[in-house]
Write a protein that holds these residues in place. Structure first.
Motif, PDB file in Angstrom:
ATOM      1  N   ARG A   1       4.581  -0.411  -9.838  1.00  0.00           N
ATOM      2  CA  ARG A   1       4.520  -1.525 -10.778  1.00  0.00           C
ATOM      3  C   ARG A   1       5.759  -1.569 -11.674  1.00  0.00           C
ATOM      4  N   GLN A   2       6.218  -0.403 -12.105  1.00  0.00           N
ATOM      5  CA  GLN A   2       7.424  -0.343 -12.933  1.00  0.00           C
ATOM      6  C   GLN A   2       8.634  -0.860 -12.164  1.00  0.00           C
ATOM      7  N   ILE A   3       8.753  -0.484 -10.902  1.00  0.00           N
ATOM      8  CA  ILE A   3       9.875  -0.935 -10.082  1.00  0.00           C
ATOM      9  C   ILE A   3       9.805  -2.445  -9.862  1.00  0.00           C
ATOM     10  N   LEU A   4       8.622  -2.930  -9.506  1.00  0.00           N
ATOM     11  CA  LEU A   4       8.457  -4.353  -9.224  1.00  0.00           C
ATOM     12  C   LEU A   4       8.685  -5.222 -10.456  1.00  0.00           C
ATOM     13  N   ASP A   5       8.515  -4.634 -11.636  1.00  0.00           N
ATOM     14  CA  ASP A   5       8.711  -5.369 -12.887  1.00  0.00           C
ATOM     15  C   ASP A   5      10.162  -5.330 -13.365  1.00  0.00           C
ATOM     16  N   SER A   6      11.015  -4.654 -12.615  1.00  0.00           N
ATOM     17  CA  SER A   6      12.418  -4.518 -13.028  1.00  0.00           C
ATOM     18  C   SER A   6      13.122  -5.873 -13.002  1.00  0.00           C
ATOM     19  N   PRO A   7      14.212  -6.012 -13.764  1.00  0.00           N
ATOM     20  CA  PRO A   7      14.896  -7.313 -13.845  1.00  0.00           C
ATOM     21  C   PRO A   7      15.527  -7.765 -12.537  1.00  0.00           C
ATOM     22  N   GLU A   8      15.719  -6.842 -11.587  1.00  0.00           N
ATOM     23  CA  GLU A   8      16.282  -7.236 -10.286  1.00  0.00           C
ATOM     24  C   GLU A   8      15.211  -7.744  -9.321  1.00  0.00           C
TER      25      GLU A   8
ATOM     26  N   SER B   1       0.852  -1.184   0.000  1.00  0.00           N
ATOM     27  CA  SER B   1       0.000   0.000   0.000  1.00  0.00           C
ATOM     28  C   SER B   1       0.890   1.237   0.000  1.00  0.00           C
ATOM     29  N   THR B   2       0.756   2.051  -1.038  1.00  0.00           N
ATOM     30  CA  THR B   2       1.655   3.186  -1.199  1.00  0.00           C
ATOM     31  C   THR B   2       0.920   4.511  -1.307  1.00  0.00           C
ATOM     32  N   PRO B   3       1.418   5.526  -0.604  1.00  0.00           N
ATOM     33  CA  PRO B   3       0.944   6.889  -0.862  1.00  0.00           C
ATOM     34  C   PRO B   3       1.642   7.434  -2.099  1.00  0.00           C
ATOM     35  N   GLU B   4       1.360   8.670  -2.444  1.00  0.00           N
ATOM     36  CA  GLU B   4       1.991   9.293  -3.600  1.00  0.00           C
ATOM     37  C   GLU B   4       2.691  10.580  -3.195  1.00  0.00           C
ATOM     38  N   TYR B   5       3.989  10.619  -3.437  1.00  0.00           N
ATOM     39  CA  TYR B   5       4.784  11.818  -3.186  1.00  0.00           C
ATOM     40  C   TYR B   5       5.398  12.264  -4.509  1.00  0.00           C
ATOM     41  N   ASP B   6       5.087  13.457  -4.946  1.00  0.00           N
ATOM     42  CA  ASP B   6       5.681  14.001  -6.178  1.00  0.00           C
ATOM     43  C   ASP B   6       5.506  13.061  -7.370  1.00  0.00           C
ATOM     44  N   HIS B   7       4.291  12.522  -7.530  1.00  0.00           N
ATOM     45  CA  HIS B   7       3.954  11.635  -8.640  1.00  0.00           C
ATOM     46  C   HIS B   7       4.701  10.304  -8.589  1.00  0.00           C
ATOM     47  N   SER B   8       5.211   9.911  -7.438  1.00  0.00           N
ATOM     48  CA  SER B   8       5.970   8.668  -7.353  1.00  0.00           C
ATOM     49  C   SER B   8       5.792   8.042  -5.976  1.00  0.00           C
ATOM     50  N   VAL B   9       6.393   6.868  -5.792  1.00  0.00           N
ATOM     51  CA  VAL B   9       6.343   6.211  -4.484  1.00  0.00           C
ATOM     52  C   VAL B   9       7.233   6.965  -3.508  1.00  0.00           C
ATOM     53  N   PRO B  10       7.004   6.847  -2.220  1.00  0.00           N
ATOM     54  CA  PRO B  10       7.867   7.499  -1.233  1.00  0.00           C
ATOM     55  C   PRO B  10       9.292   6.946  -1.283  1.00  0.00           C
TER      56      PRO B  10
ATOM     57  N   LYS C   1       6.970 -13.621  -7.204  1.00  0.00           N
ATOM     58  CA  LYS C   1       6.040 -13.475  -6.079  1.00  0.00           C
ATOM     59  C   LYS C   1       4.808 -12.690  -6.522  1.00  0.00           C
ATOM     60  N   PRO C   2       3.607 -13.211  -6.323  1.00  0.00           N
ATOM     61  CA  PRO C   2       2.408 -12.443  -6.671  1.00  0.00           C
ATOM     62  C   PRO C   2       2.252 -11.220  -5.772  1.00  0.00           C
ATOM     63  N   VAL C   3       2.014 -10.065  -6.388  1.00  0.00           N
ATOM     64  CA  VAL C   3       1.932  -8.801  -5.653  1.00  0.00           C
ATOM     65  C   VAL C   3       0.672  -8.045  -6.059  1.00  0.00           C
ATOM     66  N   MET C   4      -0.015  -7.511  -5.073  1.00  0.00           N
ATOM     67  CA  MET C   4      -1.157  -6.628  -5.278  1.00  0.00           C
ATOM     68  C   MET C   4      -0.748  -5.237  -4.798  1.00  0.00           C
ATOM     69  N   VAL C   5      -0.939  -4.225  -5.632  1.00  0.00           N
ATOM     70  CA  VAL C   5      -0.595  -2.851  -5.276  1.00  0.00           C
ATOM     71  C   VAL C   5      -1.882  -2.071  -5.030  1.00  0.00           C
ATOM     72  N   VAL C   6      -1.963  -1.454  -3.861  1.00  0.00           N
ATOM     73  CA  VAL C   6      -3.096  -0.597  -3.516  1.00  0.00           C
ATOM     74  C   VAL C   6      -2.538   0.725  -3.012  1.00  0.00           C
ATOM     75  N   GLY C   7      -3.420   1.688  -2.790  1.00  0.00           N
ATOM     76  CA  GLY C   7      -2.919   2.960  -2.287  1.00  0.00           C
ATOM     77  C   GLY C   7      -4.016   3.899  -1.857  1.00  0.00           C
ATOM     78  N   ALA C   8      -3.644   4.793  -0.952  1.00  0.00           N
ATOM     79  CA  ALA C   8      -4.563   5.808  -0.443  1.00  0.00           C
ATOM     80  C   ALA C   8      -3.872   7.157  -0.488  1.00  0.00           C
ATOM     81  N   SER C   9      -4.648   8.181  -0.786  1.00  0.00           N
ATOM     82  CA  SER C   9      -4.091   9.533  -0.785  1.00  0.00           C
ATOM     83  C   SER C   9      -5.149  10.521  -0.340  1.00  0.00           C
ATOM     84  N   TYR C  10      -4.687  11.678   0.119  1.00  0.00           N
ATOM     85  CA  TYR C  10      -5.592  12.700   0.630  1.00  0.00           C
ATOM     86  C   TYR C  10      -6.410  13.344  -0.497  1.00  0.00           C
TER      87      TYR C  10
END
Length: 201
Positions: A124-131, A73-82, A102-111
């Protein structure tokens, strides 16, 4: 019953993303066991092959490895993850690769009104990286907007529509976990590729 890990994707002490995961932990307790973990005490990532992984990183890596699936669960800072979440994911793709397949579900809340949509795309872009090589559940954005007003005093979501959407997405995620668990023929090779990957060549 599936055992899932819920990663609070911020170092804030008063985060509605933590509230969202806490709600999911109790709301779905009869469908899955969700363990919440914090990332705010992880040290700053330094890419130095001579250093040993900190114990806190090893513990988090083990929890990801042992979980049937992960919810971030991620907030949004400056159009990106913290920075704190990026720091955690950097550690979890350095000398250890628990997110591979690993199966991953991404959710998020913002003001605001967008519900962390850009941050979720970034995650999602980070999690899809080759590392990292995670398996991210597709077409499954859960965007909790105006999150300061989204919960009652008992920490329950107020909006019936938001609850119905989350119920459906979570059921889909459990199915996704089951399916991806059967797609492991290349897992050993994927881990090796992640471990050997470098941007320096």
């Amino acid at each position: 019953m599936k055992k899932l890990l819920g990663i609070v994707g911020t170092n804030s002490d008063n985060s509605t993303n933590r509230k969202l995961l806490q709600y999911m932990e109790t709301h779905f307790s009869e469908k899955a066991e969700i363990e919440l973990v914090e990332i705010k005490d992880l040290p700053m990532f330094v890419k130095d092959k001579s250093i040993e992984l900190p114990e806190s990183v090893k513990e988090l890596s083990d929890k990801v490895e042992q979980a049937d699936g992960v919810i971030i669960s991620t907030p949004e800072y400056d159009h990106s993850v913290p920075a704190a979440l990026m720091n955690a994911l950097s550690w979890l793709s350095f000398k250890t690769h628990p997110f591979v397949d690993k199966p991953v579900m991404v959710v998020g809340a913002s003001y605001g009104t967008l519900g962390s949509s850009r941050a979720q795309m970034h995650a999602r872009q980070i999690l899809d990286s080759p590392e990292l090589k995670a398996r991210i559940m597709p077409s499954s954005e859960y965007l909790l907007d105006h999150s300061l007003q989204a919960f009652d005093e008992q920490g329950q979501l107020i909006s019936k529509e938001k609850i119905e959407l989350l119920d459906g997405l979570f059921s889909d995620f459990l199915t996704f976990v089951e399916i991806t668990g059967q797609l492991m023929e290349a897992h050993a090779v994927n881990v090796k590729e992640a471990d050997n990957y470098t941007w320096e060549d």
